[in-house]
Design an enzyme around this catalytic site. Structure first.
Site, PDB file in Angstrom:
ATOM      1  N   LYS A  73      31.828 -22.739 -35.341  1.00  0.00           N
ATOM      2  CA  LYS A  73      32.590 -22.586 -36.693  1.00  0.00           C
ATOM      3  C   LYS A  73      31.511 -22.425 -38.185  1.00  0.00           C
ATOM      4  O   LYS A  73      32.177 -21.221 -39.000  1.00  0.00           O
ATOM      5  CB  LYS A  73      32.945 -23.819 -36.671  1.00  0.00           C
ATOM      6  CG  LYS A  73      34.200 -24.662 -36.481  1.00  0.00           C
ATOM      7  CD  LYS A  73      34.510 -26.045 -36.516  1.00  0.00           C
ATOM      8  CE  LYS A  73      35.633 -26.065 -35.658  1.00  0.00           C
ATOM      9  NZ  LYS A  73      36.121 -27.709 -36.086  1.00  0.00           N
ATOM     10  N   ASP A 109      41.059 -27.649 -40.619  1.00  0.00           N
ATOM     11  CA  ASP A 109      40.110 -28.915 -40.102  1.00  0.00           C
ATOM     12  C   ASP A 109      40.333 -29.983 -41.385  1.00  0.00           C
ATOM     13  O   ASP A 109      41.008 -31.355 -40.824  1.00  0.00           O
ATOM     14  CB  ASP A 109      38.696 -29.610 -39.627  1.00  0.00           C
ATOM     15  CG  ASP A 109      38.010 -28.962 -38.602  1.00  0.00           C
ATOM     16  OD1 ASP A 109      39.382 -27.981 -37.762  1.00  0.00           O
ATOM     17  OD2 ASP A 109      37.401 -27.696 -37.653  1.00  0.00           O
TER      18      ASP A 109
END
Length: 278
Positions: A73, A109
């Protein structure tokens, strides 16, 4: 983005980049959503050993979009053409959109955290205690601060936890001193309590009683031991399934410009998890 992202003539390719990816429920969830939306496409898990090569393959295969998971990420940021402001502030990307000319990075997220919390409570004016100091913690702190809440970060790793808290203008407290902390909502952003270690909790049971709301980013099992204990104290328990489905829904919006079938996405996730428990 200047083109019809749901063109039915060609089969669209979506993928999950990670290492490992075998246990992820994203393929089941996204393929279910694609079917419901009537999109001619497939979402496939890809075990990545060469991140730069995998990102290059997005263009080579003309993949429409990619989910990015552990451990890529943060490492993926310099490999993309553009980074969304939210993702840049958080410092991680979990979603890549290929518009045919550029690869654009986003972070959904934090939107997942936001959506899960908003279902159960008002974020503004509340104090949130977040356990952890990783990428999920960063997304959760960002969601809290962006919506007018206050965040206290608590972790075992002093250096990483303090740096994260300072970056988001928040306080840090050592996990060893967690008994000193009070707040409205407790959020676990660590893997503690995840299958198969379902008897673990990130904080002592007595500490849970201080909160009216308890959220767990862990979604397997859907009701962790932390959430079970929270329910026993009368606190409102917020499952990680809500966050997982909401962030996936945001990915679909970015890839297709269509409204995601969240109810069906959640149903397929819970169905798979129930079978795994058996």
């Amino acid at each position: 983005m200047g083109e019809d992202k749901t063109n039915m003539k060609d089969s669209l390719i979506f993928a999950l980049f990670g290492n490992p990816v075998r246990q992820s429920l994203s393929p089941r969830m996204h393929n279910q959503a694609l079917r419901i939306l009537g999109i001619n496409g497939h979402y496939i898990p890809v075990l990545v050993n060469d991140l730069a090569g995998a990102v290059a393959a997005i263009r080579a295969l003309n993949s429409r979009g990619v989910s990015v998971t552990i451990p890529f990420k943060e490492a993926v940021l310099p490999l993309l053409d553009e980074i969304d402001d939210d993702a840049r502030h958080i410092g991680s990307v979990n979603t890549i959109v290929n518009d045919g000319k550029k690869l654009k990075g986003f972070n959904t997220d934090w939107k997942g955290v936001e959506a899960a919390l908003n279902k159960k409570m008002q974020i503004a004016g509340k104090t949130f205690v977040l356990i952890g100091a990783g990428g999920t913690t960063r997304a959760a702190v960002y969601a809290v601060k962006k919506n007018g809440g206050e965040a206290i970060v608590s972790s075992r790793n002093r250096e990483k936890g303090r740096a994260l808290a300072a970056e988001f203008d928040s306080d840090w407290v050592s996990l060893a001193d967690i008994s000193q902390i009070e707040g409205d909502c407790l959020i676990n952003t660590t893997p503690l309590g995840m299958t198969p270690d379902v008897e673990e909790m990130p904080v002592p049971e007595r500490f849970i009683q201080r909160f009216n709301y308890v959220m767990d980013a862990v979604y397997n099992p859907p009701e962790t031991l932390l959430l079970q204990k929270a329910g026993e104290t009368g606190a409102v328990a917020i499952s990680g399934v809500e966050m997982f489905v909401a962030q996936g829904g945001e990915q679909l919006r970015l890839w297709t410009d269509m409204e995601p079938p969240l109810r069906s996405m959640k149903a397929v996730v819970l169905s798979v998890l129930k079978k795994r428990v058996r």
